[in-house]
Design an enzyme around this catalytic site. Structure first.
Site, PDB file in Angstrom:
ATOM      1  N   HIS A 267     -47.354  -6.209 -65.571  1.00  0.00           N
ATOM      2  CA  HIS A 267     -47.689  -5.882 -64.123  1.00  0.00           C
ATOM      3  C   HIS A 267     -48.489  -4.524 -64.535  1.00  0.00           C
ATOM      4  CE1 HIS A 267     -48.169  -5.994 -60.006  1.00  0.00           C
ATOM      5  NE2 HIS A 267     -47.135  -5.803 -59.565  1.00  0.00           N
ATOM      6  N   HIS A 306     -56.046 -11.736 -65.593  1.00  0.00           N
ATOM      7  CA  HIS A 306     -55.408 -11.580 -64.381  1.00  0.00           C
ATOM      8  C   HIS A 306     -55.194 -12.827 -63.773  1.00  0.00           C
ATOM      9  CE1 HIS A 306     -54.918 -10.051 -60.260  1.00  0.00           C
ATOM     10  NE2 HIS A 306     -54.498  -8.925 -60.871  1.00  0.00           N
ATOM     11  N   ASP A 362     -56.011  -1.999 -65.019  1.00  0.00           N
ATOM     12  CA  ASP A 362     -55.330  -1.085 -65.914  1.00  0.00           C
ATOM     13  C   ASP A 362     -56.146  -0.748 -67.189  1.00  0.00           C
ATOM     14  OD1 ASP A 362     -53.191  -0.683 -64.319  1.00  0.00           O
ATOM     15  OD2 ASP A 362     -52.212  -2.413 -64.846  1.00  0.00           O
TER      16      ASP A 362
HETATM   17  N1  ACO Z   1     -54.757 -11.302 -74.060  1.00  0.00           N
HETATM   18  C1  ACO Z   1     -55.047 -12.465 -74.758  1.00  0.00           C
HETATM   19  N2  ACO Z   1     -54.744 -13.652 -74.227  1.00  0.00           N
HETATM   20  C2  ACO Z   1     -54.639 -13.624 -72.868  1.00  0.00           C
HETATM   21  C3  ACO Z   1     -54.305 -12.614 -72.090  1.00  0.00           C
HETATM   22  C4  ACO Z   1     -54.541 -11.224 -72.959  1.00  0.00           C
HETATM   23  N3  ACO Z   1     -54.600 -10.116 -72.009  1.00  0.00           N
HETATM   24  N4  ACO Z   1     -54.156 -12.750 -71.064  1.00  0.00           N
HETATM   25  C5  ACO Z   1     -54.139 -14.244 -70.944  1.00  0.00           C
HETATM   26  N5  ACO Z   1     -54.473 -14.811 -72.167  1.00  0.00           N
HETATM   27  C6  ACO Z   1     -54.425 -16.224 -72.550  1.00  0.00           C
HETATM   28  C7  ACO Z   1     -53.146 -16.798 -72.762  1.00  0.00           C
HETATM   29  O1  ACO Z   1     -52.671 -16.690 -74.103  1.00  0.00           O
HETATM   30  C8  ACO Z   1     -53.303 -18.301 -72.086  1.00  0.00           C
HETATM   31  O2  ACO Z   1     -54.022 -18.840 -73.736  1.00  0.00           O
HETATM   32  P1  ACO Z   1     -53.611 -20.485 -73.585  1.00  0.00           P
HETATM   33  O3  ACO Z   1     -54.351 -21.242 -72.543  1.00  0.00           O
HETATM   34  O4  ACO Z   1     -54.440 -20.677 -74.858  1.00  0.00           O
HETATM   35  O5  ACO Z   1     -52.275 -20.567 -73.750  1.00  0.00           O
HETATM   36  C9  ACO Z   1     -54.499 -18.114 -71.377  1.00  0.00           C
HETATM   37  O6  ACO Z   1     -55.320 -16.662 -71.574  1.00  0.00           O
HETATM   38  C10 ACO Z   1     -53.817 -17.981 -69.795  1.00  0.00           C
HETATM   39  O7  ACO Z   1     -52.930 -16.869 -69.655  1.00  0.00           O
HETATM   40  P2  ACO Z   1     -51.680 -17.076 -68.874  1.00  0.00           P
HETATM   41  O8  ACO Z   1     -50.572 -16.161 -69.419  1.00  0.00           O
HETATM   42  O9  ACO Z   1     -51.254 -18.389 -68.635  1.00  0.00           O
HETATM   43  O10 ACO Z   1     -52.333 -16.131 -67.416  1.00  0.00           O
HETATM   44  P3  ACO Z   1     -51.204 -15.896 -66.318  1.00  0.00           P
HETATM   45  O11 ACO Z   1     -51.936 -15.773 -65.160  1.00  0.00           O
HETATM   46  O12 ACO Z   1     -49.942 -16.230 -66.258  1.00  0.00           O
HETATM   47  O13 ACO Z   1     -51.141 -14.006 -66.772  1.00  0.00           O
HETATM   48  C11 ACO Z   1     -51.507 -11.926 -66.828  1.00  0.00           C
HETATM   49  C12 ACO Z   1     -52.019 -13.138 -66.278  1.00  0.00           C
HETATM   50  C13 ACO Z   1     -50.072 -11.563 -67.072  1.00  0.00           C
HETATM   51  C14 ACO Z   1     -52.263 -10.757 -66.309  1.00  0.00           C
HETATM   52  C15 ACO Z   1     -51.937 -11.982 -68.354  1.00  0.00           C
HETATM   53  O14 ACO Z   1     -53.458 -12.069 -68.349  1.00  0.00           O
HETATM   54  C16 ACO Z   1     -51.693 -10.936 -69.393  1.00  0.00           C
HETATM   55  O15 ACO Z   1     -50.266 -10.664 -69.804  1.00  0.00           O
HETATM   56  N6  ACO Z   1     -52.608  -9.933 -69.525  1.00  0.00           N
HETATM   57  C17 ACO Z   1     -52.277  -8.559 -70.040  1.00  0.00           C
HETATM   58  C18 ACO Z   1     -51.452  -7.642 -69.357  1.00  0.00           C
HETATM   59  C19 ACO Z   1     -51.851  -6.918 -68.401  1.00  0.00           C
HETATM   60  O16 ACO Z   1     -53.148  -6.366 -68.543  1.00  0.00           O
HETATM   61  N7  ACO Z   1     -51.342  -6.850 -67.034  1.00  0.00           N
HETATM   62  C20 ACO Z   1     -51.977  -6.370 -65.976  1.00  0.00           C
HETATM   63  C21 ACO Z   1     -52.434  -7.403 -64.927  1.00  0.00           C
HETATM   64  S1  ACO Z   1     -53.143  -6.424 -63.375  1.00  0.00           S
HETATM   65  C22 ACO Z   1     -51.751  -5.605 -62.576  1.00  0.00           C
HETATM   66  O17 ACO Z   1     -50.737  -6.195 -62.587  1.00  0.00           O
HETATM   67  C23 ACO Z   1     -52.262  -4.522 -62.100  1.00  0.00           C
END
Ligand code: ACO
Length: 427
Positions: A267, A306, A362
Site C-alpha cells: 500500500h 493497482h 507511488d
Molecule cells: N509486479 C509484477 N507483477 C505484478 C505486479 C507487480 N507490481 N502487480 C501485480 N502483478 C501480477 C501478479 O503477480 C498477478 O499475476 P498472475 O495473474 O500471473 O498471478 C497479476 O499481476 C494480478 O496481481 P494481483 O496481486 O492479483 O493484483 P492485486 O489487485 O491483488 O494487487 C497490488 C494490487 C497490491 C497493488 C499489486 O499490483 C502490487 O503488489 N503492486 C506492487 C506494490 C505497489 O506498488 N503498491 C502500491 C499500490 S498503490 C497504493 O497503495 C497507493
C-alpha cells in the site's frame, strides 16, 4: 421490488429466487434466503480481499479504474490539482462542497490554532530508538493522541467531531515533523502560526538555527502531492479506518489503524519500496535482468499495478509533471533515468501489458520526495499527511450512514470437526 432484478435458481433445491438489483449490486444478505434446510443460515458470498464487494455507499470519491478517472466530490482530480490548495481540497472532501473564501479562511484559522501538541508527546517520541521507522512512530503517536483528548470518544456529537477533525489535520503534521527531526537527532521546531499549512510543516521539518529559506516551487509541489493522495475511496487503509471506526472507537485510534495499513509495502509503503528497488537495480543496464526476475515471480515491480486502476493511474500522470517542476529546482535525481526506462520497458512487455499493470501513484512520488530532502523511510509519512482528510471524511460518512453497523465479515470454516479435548498428560 425495484425494476431491475436478478432471478437465480438454486440447483440444490430447484427453487427460484428474485433478488432486487440496486445501484448495480445485489445485497449479500439477500442470499441468506437461499437455504437447503432450515437453520443452515443460507448462502453466503465468498470474497476474500473484497475483490467484488461494495462495503458501503459513498459520495466522496469516484474512480473508474478502466478509464483512469478520479474525482473528488465530482470534481476531476486534474482540475482540483490545478486550482485548489490542499486545505481547500480537504474542506471539499470533508464538507462535500468547495469552500467560499470565508469558509476556507475559517477552516484554515481553526487548524492554525491547533498546531501545537502537548509537551508529553515530545517526551514519548523521545522514547523511540534513534533508528525507529517513522511510520511506526507515527502510528503510535497518533493512536496515543486519544489519551490526550478523551473527549474524542463522543463521536455522536458533530461539534465534537469537528474539533477532532481539526486536531488531526493540525497536529499530525507537527508530529510528522518532530519524527523527522528525531531520526536526525535534531531539536524539535515548534509550529509557526504566521506560516501557511505547508510552509509551517516544511519549516518545522527543515529549519536549522532559526533559518529556513522556503522554496515556493517545492512547497507547491508538496501541496499538490498531498492533494493527489487526499482520498482514494475504499482502499486498504481507508477500509481499516472505517472498519476500526465502526466499533465506535475515537477517531485518533481509527486513524492510527489507517496509518498501520498504509505502512505496508503493498500500500503506501510502496513509495519507499520503489526507491529500494531502484537502488538495487543500480544502473539502466541491469533493468532487463530485473524485469526477467519479476516475470519469473521473484519479487514485484514496485510502484506498478493497482487493484482498481487497469489503465494509467491519473495521479501518476500528474506526478510526472510535478517531477519536472521539482527537478528543475533540485537537479535531476539520477534514479529518474532508471525509473523512466523501467516504465518504458514494462509498458511494452507482454507480461505487464496482459495484466494491465501501469505505474501507480507511488512509482514517481518517492523520487520527488527524495529530491525535496526526505529519506525513503519517511515517504509514507508524507502519504499519511495527504490521506488524512480522506480518512476523516470516510470515517464521518460511515458514522452518519444508517446502513452501517460494526464491521464483521463472515468466514467459511475449514478446521476440524468437533473432537474430544486431550489433556496434556495423554498427548
Ligand atoms: N509486479 C509484477 N507483477 C505484478 C505486479 C507487480 N507490481 N502487480 C501485480 N502483478 C501480477 C501478479 O503477480 C498477478 O499475476 P498472475 O495473474 O500471473 O498471478 C497479476 O499481476 C494480478 O496481481 P494481483 O496481486 O492479483 O493484483 P492485486 O489487485 O491483488 O494487487 C497490488 C494490487 C497490491 C497493488 C499489486 O499490483 C502490487 O503488489 N503492486 C506492487 C506494490 C505497489 O506498488 N503498491 C502500491 C499500490 S498503490 C497504493 O497503495 C497507493
Amino acid at each position: 421490488m425495484p425494476d431491475e432484478t436478478l432471478t437465480v435458481t438454486d440447483n440444490r433445491t430447484g427453487k427460484n429466487y428474485t433478488l432486487p438489483i440496486i445501484d448495480g449490486t445485489i445485497k449479500a444478505t439477500d442470499l441468506r434466503q437461499l437455504s437447503v434446510v432450515d437453520g443452515d443460515h443460507g448462502l453466503m458470498a465468498y470474497d476474500p480481499a473484497y475483490l467484488n464487494t461494495a462495503s458501503c455507499r459513498s459520495a466522496i470519491t469516484y474512480i473508474d479504474g478502466d478509464a483512469g478517472i478520479l474525482r473528488y466530490r465530482g470534481y476531476p482530480i486534474e482540475q482540483v490539482a490545478e486550482d485548489a490548495t490542499f486545505l481547500e481540497t480537504s474542506y471539499l472532501l470533508l464538507e462535500g462542497e468547495l469552500p467560499t473564501a470565508t469558509q476556507l479562511a475559517s477552516w484554515t484559522e481553526d487548524i492554525r490554532r491547533h498546531t501545537y501538541v502537548h509537551q508529553n508527546v515530545k517526551k514519548f517520541l523521545e522514547g523511540f530508538r534513534y533508528d525507529a521507522h517513522p511510520m511506526g512512530m507515527l502510528l503510535g503517536a497518533v493512536g496515543a493522541l486519544s489519551t490526550f483528548y478523551p473527549d474524542a470518544k463522543h463521536i455522536d456529537d458533530p461539534t465534537n467531531r469537528y474539533l477532532q477533525r481539526v486536531r488531526l489535520m493540525a497536529k499530525v503534521p507537527t508530529i510528522a515533523a518532530f519524527i523527522f527531526r528525531h531520526s536526525r537527532g535534531l531539536p524539535y521546531v515548534l509550529p509557526r502560526n504566521d506560516l501557511d499549512y505547508i510552509g509551517n510543516y516544511v519549516n518545522m521539518t527543515f529549519e536549522i538555527g532559526g533559518r529556513h529559506d522556503p522554496n515556493p516551487v517545492l512547497q507547491r509541489a508538496l501541496d499538490l502531492l498531498l492533494i493527489l493522495h487526499a482520498d482514494h475511496e475504499q482502499n486498504c487503509s481507508t477500509s481499516a479506518v472505517r472498519s476500526v471506526g465502526s466499533s465506535h472507537v475515537d477517531p485518533f485510534s481509527a486513524v492510527s489503524a489507517g496509518i498501520a495499513a498504509l505502512y505496508g509495502p503493498l500500500h503506501g509503503g510502496a513509495n519507499e519500496a520503489v526507491l529500494t528497488m531502484l537502488d538495487e537495480i543500480g544502473t539502466k543496464q541491469n533493468i532487463p535482468v530485473f524485469i526477467e526476475a519479476v516475470k519469473a515471480g521473484k519479487g514485484r515491480l514496485m510502484g506498478f499495478g493497482h487493484r482498481v486502476y487497469k489503465s494509467y493511474d491519473p495521479r501518476a500522470k500528474l506526478i510526472k509533471t510535478v517531477a519536472d517542476d521539482v527537478f528543475a529546482q533540485t537537479g535531476l535525481n539520477p534514479k529518474l533515468e532508471i525509473a523512466l526506462e523501467l516504465e518504458r520497458i514494462a509498458l511494452e512487455d507482454p507480461y505487464f501489458v496482459s495484466r494491465r499493470l501501469y505505474p501507480n501513484v507511488d512509482f514517481y512520488s518517492g523520487l520527488i520526495y527524495q529530491a525535496m530532502g526526505f529519506p525513503p523511510d519517511y515517504f509514507t509519512v508524507l502519504f499519511t499527511l495527504g490521506r488524512l482528510p480522506g480518512w476523516i471524511a470516510q470515517w464521518e460518512e460511515m458514522l452518519n450512514d444508517p446502513e452501517q453497523k460494526i464491521s464483521r465479515p463472515r468466514q467459511v470454516y475449514t478446521g476440524p470437526e468437533v473432537r474430544e479435548f486431550v489433556p496434556m498428560a495423554r498427548r
